[in-house]
Write a protein that holds these residues in place. Structure first.
Motif, PDB file in Angstrom:
ATOM      1  N   PRO A  24       0.829  -1.201   0.000  1.00 57.64           N
ATOM      2  CA  PRO A  24       0.000   0.000   0.000  1.00 57.64           C
ATOM      3  C   PRO A  24       0.861   1.246   0.000  1.00 57.64           C
ATOM      4  O   PRO A  24       1.974   1.241   0.502  1.00 57.64           O
ATOM      5  CB  PRO A  24      -0.806  -0.118   1.307  1.00 57.64           C
ATOM      6  CG  PRO A  24       0.017  -1.012   2.165  1.00 57.64           C
ATOM      7  CD  PRO A  24       0.698  -1.973   1.238  1.00 57.64           C
ATOM      8  N   CYS A  27       3.388   3.417   3.143  1.00 59.03           N
ATOM      9  CA  CYS A  27       3.751   2.375   4.103  1.00 59.03           C
ATOM     10  C   CYS A  27       4.478   2.974   5.296  1.00 59.03           C
ATOM     11  O   CYS A  27       5.429   3.723   5.124  1.00 59.03           O
ATOM     12  CB  CYS A  27       4.631   1.341   3.416  1.00 59.03           C
ATOM     13  SG  CYS A  27       5.455   0.242   4.555  1.00 59.03           S
ATOM     14  N   LEU A  50      -3.800   1.365  10.433  1.00 63.45           N
ATOM     15  CA  LEU A  50      -3.658   0.001   9.933  1.00 63.45           C
ATOM     16  C   LEU A  50      -4.300  -1.009  10.881  1.00 63.45           C
ATOM     17  O   LEU A  50      -4.950  -1.958  10.441  1.00 63.45           O
ATOM     18  CB  LEU A  50      -2.188  -0.334   9.731  1.00 63.45           C
ATOM     19  CG  LEU A  50      -1.526   0.204   8.464  1.00 63.45           C
ATOM     20  CD1 LEU A  50      -0.042  -0.117   8.452  1.00 63.45           C
ATOM     21  CD2 LEU A  50      -2.193  -0.386   7.223  1.00 63.45           C
ATOM     22  N   ARG A  51      -4.115  -0.827  12.176  1.00 62.31           N
ATOM     23  CA  ARG A  51      -4.740  -1.755  13.127  1.00 62.31           C
ATOM     24  C   ARG A  51      -6.244  -1.771  12.955  1.00 62.31           C
ATOM     25  O   ARG A  51      -6.883  -2.819  13.073  1.00 62.31           O
ATOM     26  CB  ARG A  51      -4.384  -1.369  14.573  1.00 62.31           C
ATOM     27  CG  ARG A  51      -2.959  -1.692  14.985  1.00 62.31           C
ATOM     28  CD  ARG A  51      -2.795  -1.612  16.501  1.00 62.31           C
ATOM     29  NE  ARG A  51      -3.136  -0.307  17.046  1.00 62.31           N
ATOM     30  CZ  ARG A  51      -2.291   0.707  17.172  1.00 62.31           C
ATOM     31  NH1 ARG A  51      -1.039   0.573  16.755  1.00 62.31           N
ATOM     32  NH2 ARG A  51      -2.680   1.860  17.697  1.00 62.31           N
ATOM     33  N   GLU A  53      -7.998  -0.740  10.106  1.00 61.40           N
ATOM     34  CA  GLU A  53      -8.513  -0.968   8.758  1.00 61.40           C
ATOM     35  C   GLU A  53      -7.847  -2.142   8.035  1.00 61.40           C
ATOM     36  O   GLU A  53      -8.492  -2.828   7.249  1.00 61.40           O
ATOM     37  CB  GLU A  53      -8.315   0.308   7.931  1.00 61.40           C
ATOM     38  CG  GLU A  53      -9.039   1.519   8.511  1.00 61.40           C
ATOM     39  CD  GLU A  53      -8.559   2.823   7.890  1.00 61.40           C
ATOM     40  OE1 GLU A  53      -7.847   2.758   6.855  1.00 61.40           O
ATOM     41  OE2 GLU A  53      -8.875   3.890   8.446  1.00 61.40           O
ATOM     42  N   GLU A  54      -6.560  -2.355   8.258  1.00 60.77           N
ATOM     43  CA  GLU A  54      -5.844  -3.394   7.531  1.00 60.77           C
ATOM     44  C   GLU A  54      -4.726  -3.938   8.423  1.00 60.77           C
ATOM     45  O   GLU A  54      -3.549  -3.693   8.196  1.00 60.77           O
ATOM     46  CB  GLU A  54      -5.267  -2.833   6.233  1.00 60.77           C
ATOM     47  CG  GLU A  54      -4.882  -3.901   5.235  1.00 60.77           C
ATOM     48  CD  GLU A  54      -4.418  -3.306   3.919  1.00 60.77           C
ATOM     49  OE1 GLU A  54      -4.175  -4.096   2.985  1.00 60.77           O
ATOM     50  OE2 GLU A  54      -4.291  -2.069   3.813  1.00 60.77           O
ATOM     51  N   PRO A  55      -5.086  -4.672   9.463  1.00 60.02           N
ATOM     52  CA  PRO A  55      -4.095  -5.062  10.477  1.00 60.02           C
ATOM     53  C   PRO A  55      -2.985  -5.971   9.958  1.00 60.02           C
ATOM     54  O   PRO A  55      -1.909  -6.030  10.558  1.00 60.02           O
ATOM     55  CB  PRO A  55      -4.931  -5.760  11.541  1.00 60.02           C
ATOM     56  CG  PRO A  55      -6.189  -6.171  10.848  1.00 60.02           C
ATOM     57  CD  PRO A  55      -6.447  -5.124   9.820  1.00 60.02           C
ATOM     58  N   SER A  57      -1.087  -6.265   6.474  1.00 64.55           N
ATOM     59  CA  SER A  57      -0.996  -5.626   5.165  1.00 64.55           C
ATOM     60  C   SER A  57       0.338  -5.978   4.527  1.00 64.55           C
ATOM     61  O   SER A  57       1.186  -6.629   5.146  1.00 64.55           O
ATOM     62  CB  SER A  57      -1.137  -4.108   5.314  1.00 64.55           C
ATOM     63  OG  SER A  57      -0.144  -3.609   6.204  1.00 64.55           O
ATOM     64  N   LYS A  58       0.538  -5.529   3.295  1.00 70.86           N
ATOM     65  CA  LYS A  58       1.762  -5.829   2.570  1.00 70.86           C
ATOM     66  C   LYS A  58       2.675  -4.620   2.532  1.00 70.86           C
ATOM     67  O   LYS A  58       2.212  -3.488   2.361  1.00 70.86           O
ATOM     68  CB  LYS A  58       1.436  -6.302   1.153  1.00 70.86           C
ATOM     69  CG  LYS A  58       0.823  -7.686   1.120  1.00 70.86           C
ATOM     70  CD  LYS A  58       0.293  -8.038  -0.248  1.00 70.86           C
ATOM     71  CE  LYS A  58      -0.317  -9.444  -0.218  1.00 70.86           C
ATOM     72  NZ  LYS A  58      -1.076  -9.751  -1.452  1.00 70.86           N
ATOM     73  N   TRP A  68       4.455  -9.517   4.694  1.00 73.84           N
ATOM     74  CA  TRP A  68       3.281  -9.108   5.468  1.00 73.84           C
ATOM     75  C   TRP A  68       3.730  -8.292   6.671  1.00 73.84           C
ATOM     76  O   TRP A  68       4.731  -8.611   7.317  1.00 73.84           O
ATOM     77  CB  TRP A  68       2.512 -10.326   5.955  1.00 73.84           C
ATOM     78  CG  TRP A  68       1.912 -11.160   4.871  1.00 73.84           C
ATOM     79  CD1 TRP A  68       2.392 -12.358   4.389  1.00 73.84           C
ATOM     80  CD2 TRP A  68       0.728 -10.873   4.120  1.00 73.84           C
ATOM     81  NE1 TRP A  68       1.581 -12.832   3.392  1.00 73.84           N
ATOM     82  CE2 TRP A  68       0.549 -11.937   3.194  1.00 73.84           C
ATOM     83  CE3 TRP A  68      -0.192  -9.832   4.131  1.00 73.84           C
ATOM     84  CZ2 TRP A  68      -0.513 -11.984   2.308  1.00 73.84           C
ATOM     85  CZ3 TRP A  68      -1.266  -9.871   3.240  1.00 73.84           C
ATOM     86  CH2 TRP A  68      -1.413 -10.934   2.349  1.00 73.84           C
ATOM     87  N   THR A  71       0.262  -5.666  12.622  1.00 70.09           N
ATOM     88  CA  THR A  71       0.247  -4.482  13.477  1.00 70.09           C
ATOM     89  C   THR A  71      -0.561  -4.651  14.761  1.00 70.09           C
ATOM     90  O   THR A  71      -0.404  -3.846  15.677  1.00 70.09           O
ATOM     91  CB  THR A  71      -0.311  -3.270  12.698  1.00 70.09           C
ATOM     92  OG1 THR A  71      -1.585  -3.600  12.141  1.00 70.09           O
ATOM     93  CG2 THR A  71       0.654  -2.866  11.587  1.00 70.09           C
ATOM     94  N   HIS A 325      -6.331 -14.125   7.470  1.00 73.23           N
ATOM     95  CA  HIS A 325      -5.424 -13.941   6.348  1.00 73.23           C
ATOM     96  C   HIS A 325      -4.592 -15.206   6.161  1.00 73.23           C
ATOM     97  O   HIS A 325      -4.001 -15.699   7.122  1.00 73.23           O
ATOM     98  CB  HIS A 325      -4.484 -12.753   6.583  1.00 73.23           C
ATOM     99  CG  HIS A 325      -5.147 -11.432   6.488  1.00 73.23           C
ATOM    100  ND1 HIS A 325      -5.917 -10.919   7.504  1.00 73.23           N
ATOM    101  CD2 HIS A 325      -5.158 -10.498   5.493  1.00 73.23           C
ATOM    102  CE1 HIS A 325      -6.367  -9.725   7.152  1.00 73.23           C
ATOM    103  NE2 HIS A 325      -5.922  -9.459   5.926  1.00 73.23           N
TER     104      HIS A 325
END
Length: 424
Positions: A24, A27, A50-51, A53-55, A57-58, A68, A71, A325
């Motif tokens: 993303p 970062c 991030l925690r 919305e996207e805990p 992520s890449k 990966w 978070t 995931h």
């Protein structure tokens, strides 16, 4: 002692082929200046997003591959506590950092191995860092701290660089004493450590430092094989080296792990902790009035600062599902410990320093699982002694320059201050 001893390895493996996935934008993994952290700014705002919305992520890695980024506190503990995630830097997909020396199978410290080898090697030195044994060192650590504070009090102009005068010498003296390393050599290993942990030196400079450290440790171990002392390295040589359980190079790898990690992380925590309390007078006064709070304060400071910001790192050896995931075999993972230690679902009002926090000791600043920091008991005692002594002996201590002028270690893998000018 979590993620810095990659730097002692002497061979770099081929970089894994980049995978066709882009991280993303924005970062947060490459951290901003530590002064932002002290002001409760980034990277924690981005980690918080991030925690939520996207805990998982890449993120992109320096070699063009990806990994990966975990978070959330629960996910970080799940990954670090799961032996299906490997610490072995030789495995394809391990998320190498710019400072990872690579995967020489002959010269890796035990924290870069998996069970059963990790278990066998770690057990050889575990007893040296048991809580009871470390507590027995407290009077000696207090003596060292008092002598350095005496020297500070004699300083002309009532000023000093707290890093040079206290934060760095205390853990350096203690680990040199424990290992049987001449303290006169401290400038050598501090200089080499600084190069190996720098985020800005060239590969050639880092490789030269790695070779110099390897040669220094080879000579040190050779000398101690001829005349083992009553110290950690001497006992390793007598009990394991002479019986054939470990090799000369493995003793040298032990020495590197304990020597480098034994002073670098604690020194930076001392400096940051002192600065934090100089800027938070109310908290400092609480600790002066009630010294019994110091143990909890150290845990909270460890949680709050989380100074190792480039890991821990792992690679999945089989497909593993974490929080829905799927992390496939051969995919790397970076555990964002600073984010986990600010997870509001675990630590209420997590961006605030609270020395009375009831669960501060559950932080993951020392890692988690079988690879968690071997020397954490020693680090805790050193921090407790030094912080309590500073508060008692220098109640008027304050930064001698504006915070913006303090040279934070934004160029290093372990955050802290290159220097901390103080006056009192």
């Amino acid at each position: 002692m979590t993620d810095i001893t990659d730097t002692i390895d002497t061979a770099r493996p081929p970089a894994p082929a980049p995978l066709p996935v882009q991280p993303p934008s924005g970062c947060p993994f490459d951290p901003p200046p530590l002064s932002n952290l002290l002001e409760r700014g980034d990277p924690h705002d981005e980690f918080g997003a991030l925690r939520a919305e996207e805990p998982i992520s890449k993120i992109s890695l320096p070699d063009g591959s990806w990994a990966w980024l975990a978070t959330r506190y629960a996910d970080i503990r799940a990954i670090l506590g799961d032996t299906r995630f490997s610490s072995d830097t030789t495995l394809h997909g391990y998320p190498l950092s710019g400072m990872t020396g690579g995967a020489s199978t002959e010269n890796r410290g035990f924290i870069r191995r998996d069970p059963p080898e990790h278990t066998r090697l770690r057990r050889m030195v575990t007893r040296e860092f048991m809580v009871k044994r470390v507590e027995a060192l407290r009077p000696e650590i207090q003596r060292i701290t008092d002598e350095l504070c005496d020297a500070m009090e004699r300083a002309e102009g009532r000023t000093a660089d707290l890093v040079e005068a206290l934060a760095l010498p205390v853990p350096s003296l203690v680990i040199s004493l424990l290992l049987g390393v001449p303290y006169d050599d401290h400038e050598i290993f501090q200089r080499l450590t600084g190069t190996l942990l720098s985020r800005t030196v060239t590969d050639a400079e880092r490789e030269a430092a790695r070779i110099e450290l390897r040669d220094y440790l080879d000579q040190l171990v050779t000398a101690k094989e001829a005349d083992p002392g009553d110290d950690i390295l001497g006992r390793l040589i007598i009990e394991q080296r002479q019986t054939g359980e470990i090799t000369h190079d493995e003793v040298a790898a032990f020495a590197a792990l304990l020597l480098i990690a034994g002073h670098e992380t604690t020194a930076n925590m001392i400096g940051l902790s002192a600065l934090t309390l100089m800027r938070d007078r109310a908290t400092a006064e609480q600790l002066r009035r009630d010294p019994a709070l110091i143990r909890g304060a150290v845990e909270e400071l460890l949680r709050f600062h989380s100074i190792i910001r480039n890991g821990p790192r792992r690679v999945a050896t089989v497909d593993v599902e974490i929080d829905g995931h799927l992390i496939r075999a051969g995919e790397g993972v970076v555990a964002a410990v600073p984010s986990g230690n600010r997870d509001e679902s675990v630590f209420a009002d997590a961006d605030r320093l609270d020395i009375r926090r009831p669960n501060a000791q559950h932080h993951v600043a020392f890692g988690y699982g079988i690879h968690q920091c071997l020397g954490q008991a020693l680090a805790r005692v050193e921090l407790q002694v030094v912080i309590a002594t500073l508060l008692r002996r220098f109640p008027a201590m304050r930064p001698a320059v504006p915070v913006e002028e303090i040279p934070f270690r934004t160029d290093m893998a372990i955050h802290g201050c290159h220097a901390l000018p103080v006056t009192w």
